[in-house]
Structures are given as structure tokens and as C-alpha cells.
Design a protein around this motif. Structure first.
Motif, PDB file in Angstrom:
ATOM      1  N   LEU A  51       0.818  -1.219   0.000  1.00  0.00           N
ATOM      2  CA  LEU A  51       0.000   0.000   0.000  1.00  0.00           C
ATOM      3  C   LEU A  51       0.850   1.267   0.000  1.00  0.00           C
ATOM      4  N   GLN A  52       2.094   1.126   0.493  1.00  0.00           N
ATOM      5  CA  GLN A  52       2.961   2.308   0.531  1.00  0.00           C
ATOM      6  C   GLN A  52       3.335   2.772  -0.872  1.00  0.00           C
ATOM      7  N   GLN A  53       3.296   1.842  -1.817  1.00  0.00           N
ATOM      8  CA  GLN A  53       3.657   2.199  -3.195  1.00  0.00           C
ATOM      9  C   GLN A  53       2.443   2.526  -4.066  1.00  0.00           C
ATOM     10  N   LEU A  54       1.272   2.214  -3.570  1.00  0.00           N
ATOM     11  CA  LEU A  54       0.063   2.386  -4.375  1.00  0.00           C
ATOM     12  C   LEU A  54      -0.760   3.559  -3.871  1.00  0.00           C
ATOM     13  N   PRO A  55      -1.137   4.461  -4.767  1.00  0.00           N
ATOM     14  CA  PRO A  55      -2.048   5.501  -4.288  1.00  0.00           C
ATOM     15  C   PRO A  55      -3.405   4.843  -4.038  1.00  0.00           C
ATOM     16  N   TYR A  56      -3.973   5.069  -2.905  1.00  0.00           N
ATOM     17  CA  TYR A  56      -5.290   4.488  -2.636  1.00  0.00           C
ATOM     18  C   TYR A  56      -6.141   5.477  -1.845  1.00  0.00           C
ATOM     19  N   LEU A  57      -7.434   5.276  -1.872  1.00  0.00           N
ATOM     20  CA  LEU A  57      -8.359   6.152  -1.162  1.00  0.00           C
ATOM     21  C   LEU A  57      -9.071   5.360  -0.074  1.00  0.00           C
ATOM     22  N   VAL A  58      -9.412   6.058   0.993  1.00  0.00           N
ATOM     23  CA  VAL A  58     -10.230   5.446   2.035  1.00  0.00           C
ATOM     24  C   VAL A  58     -11.607   6.103   1.952  1.00  0.00           C
ATOM     25  N   ALA A  59     -12.642   5.287   1.851  1.00  0.00           N
ATOM     26  CA  ALA A  59     -14.007   5.823   1.853  1.00  0.00           C
ATOM     27  C   ALA A  59     -14.660   5.496   3.185  1.00  0.00           C
ATOM     28  N   VAL A  60     -15.307   6.502   3.756  1.00  0.00           N
ATOM     29  CA  VAL A  60     -16.055   6.309   4.998  1.00  0.00           C
ATOM     30  C   VAL A  60     -17.506   6.661   4.695  1.00  0.00           C
ATOM     31  N   ASP A  61     -18.375   5.701   4.891  1.00  0.00           N
ATOM     32  CA  ASP A  61     -19.802   5.889   4.577  1.00  0.00           C
ATOM     33  C   ASP A  61     -19.985   6.439   3.156  1.00  0.00           C
ATOM     34  N   LYS A  62     -19.276   5.831   2.233  1.00  0.00           N
ATOM     35  CA  LYS A  62     -19.373   6.119   0.795  1.00  0.00           C
ATOM     36  C   LYS A  62     -18.874   7.512   0.400  1.00  0.00           C
ATOM     37  N   ASP A  63     -18.112   8.141   1.302  1.00  0.00           N
ATOM     38  CA  ASP A  63     -17.480   9.414   0.945  1.00  0.00           C
ATOM     39  C   ASP A  63     -15.972   9.281   1.098  1.00  0.00           C
ATOM     40  N   ILE A  64     -15.227   9.901   0.200  1.00  0.00           N
ATOM     41  CA  ILE A  64     -13.776   9.846   0.276  1.00  0.00           C
ATOM     42  C   ILE A  64     -13.293  10.667   1.470  1.00  0.00           C
ATOM     43  N   ALA A  65     -12.449  10.047   2.279  1.00  0.00           N
ATOM     44  CA  ALA A  65     -11.855  10.769   3.412  1.00  0.00           C
ATOM     45  C   ALA A  65     -10.653  11.533   2.871  1.00  0.00           C
ATOM     46  N   SER A  66     -10.857  12.808   2.525  1.00  0.00           N
ATOM     47  CA  SER A  66      -9.754  13.569   1.929  1.00  0.00           C
ATOM     48  C   SER A  66      -8.782  14.039   3.015  1.00  0.00           C
ATOM     49  N   ASP A  67      -9.303  14.403   4.173  1.00  0.00           N
ATOM     50  CA  ASP A  67      -8.451  14.715   5.325  1.00  0.00           C
ATOM     51  C   ASP A  67      -8.614  13.585   6.325  1.00  0.00           C
ATOM     52  N   ASN A  68      -7.977  13.763   7.476  1.00  0.00           N
ATOM     53  CA  ASN A  68      -8.178  12.757   8.514  1.00  0.00           C
ATOM     54  C   ASN A  68      -9.626  12.811   8.984  1.00  0.00           C
ATOM     55  N   MET A  69     -10.237  11.638   9.084  1.00  0.00           N
ATOM     56  CA  MET A  69     -11.653  11.586   9.424  1.00  0.00           C
ATOM     57  C   MET A  69     -11.847  10.655  10.625  1.00  0.00           C
ATOM     58  N   VAL A  70     -12.621  11.116  11.589  1.00  0.00           N
ATOM     59  CA  VAL A  70     -12.892  10.299  12.775  1.00  0.00           C
ATOM     60  C   VAL A  70     -13.838   9.165  12.381  1.00  0.00           C
ATOM     61  N   LEU A  71     -13.540   7.970  12.863  1.00  0.00           N
ATOM     62  CA  LEU A  71     -14.387   6.817  12.543  1.00  0.00           C
ATOM     63  C   LEU A  71     -15.418   6.614  13.644  1.00  0.00           C
ATOM     64  N   HIS A  72     -16.665   6.552  13.262  1.00  0.00           N
ATOM     65  CA  HIS A  72     -17.709   6.263  14.260  1.00  0.00           C
ATOM     66  C   HIS A  72     -17.943   4.753  14.273  1.00  0.00           C
ATOM     67  N   PRO A  73     -18.536   4.246  15.345  1.00  0.00           N
ATOM     68  CA  PRO A  73     -18.610   2.792  15.526  1.00  0.00           C
ATOM     69  C   PRO A  73     -19.259   2.024  14.374  1.00  0.00           C
ATOM     70  N   HIS A  74     -20.170   2.661  13.665  1.00  0.00           N
ATOM     71  CA  HIS A  74     -20.853   1.916  12.602  1.00  0.00           C
ATOM     72  C   HIS A  74     -20.414   2.367  11.210  1.00  0.00           C
ATOM     73  N   ALA A  75     -19.258   3.005  11.151  1.00  0.00           N
ATOM     74  CA  ALA A  75     -18.764   3.504   9.866  1.00  0.00           C
ATOM     75  C   ALA A  75     -18.563   2.346   8.876  1.00  0.00           C
ATOM     76  N   VAL A  76     -18.963   2.590   7.638  1.00  0.00           N
ATOM     77  CA  VAL A  76     -18.690   1.627   6.571  1.00  0.00           C
ATOM     78  C   VAL A  76     -17.414   2.092   5.878  1.00  0.00           C
ATOM     79  N   VAL A  77     -16.341   1.330   6.084  1.00  0.00           N
ATOM     80  CA  VAL A  77     -15.035   1.747   5.589  1.00  0.00           C
ATOM     81  C   VAL A  77     -14.648   0.883   4.384  1.00  0.00           C
TER      82      VAL A  77
END
Lengths: 86, 166
Positions: A51-77
Motif C-alpha cells: 500500500l505504501q507504493q500504491l495511491p489508494y483512497l479510504v471511503a467512509v460511509d461512501k465518501d472519500i476521506a480527503s483529510d483525517n476523518m474520525v471513525l464512528h462505531p458503525h462507519a462503513v469503511v
């Protein structure tokens, strides 16, 4: 504190797509609970150095986490490799 | 002449109806290739909408790229469908705000699509050509850039690579 901790599950289920699903041989993985997406990235990159070599995105509840995003207990990641639709 | 009751917007704002309207997210995904006859039928269906003066159509076709001597024979498409449909819904609303379109139809393939087959069909219509042409181009660019869809290029020697949009 105790009450707050009891709300959280111990793990986060992360949905995988594209080459990540292929690499893991699974549509999802579980990782230990972390508070936000930056921590999640660190945990994932330590466990899967590719993953360190691959650009990848993290989606939280179907939205891209562009900045650091707090995860809530039922977050769909979800972990998203570079898009290639069309 | 009877006028519309003035309380109509309040009734539309009823939470129950709002939920129904909220759910009107259109599906864009089709399993397998998009048939040329489907494209023709879609065009034909617009002949009753006589306020339309221009259609713009983009068709994406799977190309047999050659990489290190291996030829792409097909692309296997997968998507994070729920997220893609939500994003497409937002794109659709923004495009309709920006351009005076009569209608817009989007179809994207999932699964194995052979080289030469169609995998994307974007169809915009408007009163005059400029809106249809510009909207069509913008939608295609946004689909490629913003929708969580992945194409696995399958080579003739049974290996594969993951495609990446430039």
C-alpha cells in the motif's frame, strides 16, 4: 470512559475492491479498532507494505476521506485502488 | 381556471414523500456489454420528445491494447456499486444545474467485456447542440475520475493487469 469504549466494536471491517480484493483473496478484512482514517492508513500500510507504493483512497460511509476523518462505531469503511471505469 | 393549491410544496416536503424522492437514485450498471441495438432503441425512444434539437452520445469500447507483447482480450469490470450510484446521482444533479438538458442516460457495464464491445454509454439531449455536447463530455470525464469502478485487463496469455485511468 468505560461506557464510551463499550459502544465501540473491537474491530473494523474494511471492504476491499479491485486489486486489493484480489491481493487479500477476500472482499473484506478486519483490523483492530482505530479512531480515525490516518491511524487506519498507518495500520494498513504496516500490515500490507504494498500500500505504501500504491495511491489508494479510504471511503467512509461512501465518501472519500480527503483529510483525517474520525471513525464512528458503525462507519462503513472501504479501501479503494485507483479508479479505472469508463 | 383552477389553480394549484398553494399548500402543494408543503405536501411534497412531507418527510415520507421526501424519503421516496431521496431513493430515486438511478441504476447505471448493466451486466455484460451494451448492445448497439440498445443504443439504437434509446435514440428511437426520444422521437416523442419533440422539444429536443440535439443528442450527444459517447460510447466507450474495450480496446485491445498491447502491453509487453501481450494483447488485451477483455476487461473485467467491478464497482463499489452503492457508492458509485450515490456519486453518479450527485454528478447528475450538478450537470442538470449547469446545462439546460432535456434528459441524460448513463449505462456502464460490469463483468467481462470482450475487446470491441461497448462498456459505457452516455446519452445527453437538449434543445440546442452546445449543452448536449458539453454536458456529455463533462459527464464522461467525471465518470472516469469520480466513480469507484475498476477494470481488470485480461491478456491473451491468461495473465492480467489492473487498468488505471489517466
Amino acid at each position: 470512559m468505560e461506557q464510551q469504549a463499550s459502544v465501540h466494536t473491537n474491530t473494523i471491517n474494511i471492504r476491499l475492491f479491485g486489486q486489493f480484493a484480489e491481493m487479500a483473496g477476500s472482499q473484506s478484512i478486519d483490523v483492530d479498532w482505530v479512531a480515525d482514517t490516518d491511524s487506519l492508513r498507518r495500520v494498513l500500510e504496516a500490515r500490507f507494505p504494498t500500500l505504501q507504493q500504491l495511491p489508494y483512497l479510504v471511503a467512509v460511509d461512501k465518501d472519500i476521506a480527503s483529510d483525517n476523518m474520525v471513525l464512528h462505531p458503525h462507519a462503513v469503511v472501504a479501501l479503494l485502488p485507483p479508479y479505472s471505469g469508463g | 381556471m383552477p389553480s394549484l393549491p398553494y399548500y402543494l410544496p408543503i405536501r411534497v416536503a412531507n418527510p415520507f414523500i421526501a424519503i421516496i424522492m431521496e431513493k430515486k437514485v438511478k441504476n447505471i450498471f448493466v451486466q455484460g456489454p451494451i448492445a448497439a441495438s440498445f443504443v439504437a432503441d434509446s435514440i428511437q425512444k426520444h422521437n416523442t420528445k419533440t422539444n429536443i434539437g440535439a443528442h450527444s452520445i459517447f460510447l466507450g469500447q474495450v480496446r485491445n491494447d498491447v502491453v509487453d507483447g501481450k494483447t488485451v482480450v477483455a476487461i473485467d469490470y467491478t464497482a463499489y456499486e452503492e457508492m458509485a450510484l450515490e456519486k453518479m446521482h450527485v454528478i447528475r444533479e450538478e450537470i442538470f444545474q449547469k446545462y439546460p438538458l432535456t434528459c441524460m442516460h448513463i449505462h456502464h457495464s460490469l463483468g467481462r467485456i470482450e475487446a470491441g464491445a461497448l462498456c459505457l454509454f452516455v446519452f445527453t439531449s437538449s434543445g440546442h447542440r452546445k449543452a448536449a455536447i458539453d454536458a456529455c463530455e463533462e459527464v464522461v470525464e467525471r465518470i472516469k475520475k469520480e466513480l469507484p469502478i475498476w477494470g481488470k485487463e485480461l491478456f491473451d496469455n491468461a495473465t492480467h493487469q489492473w487498468k488505471e485511468n489517466s
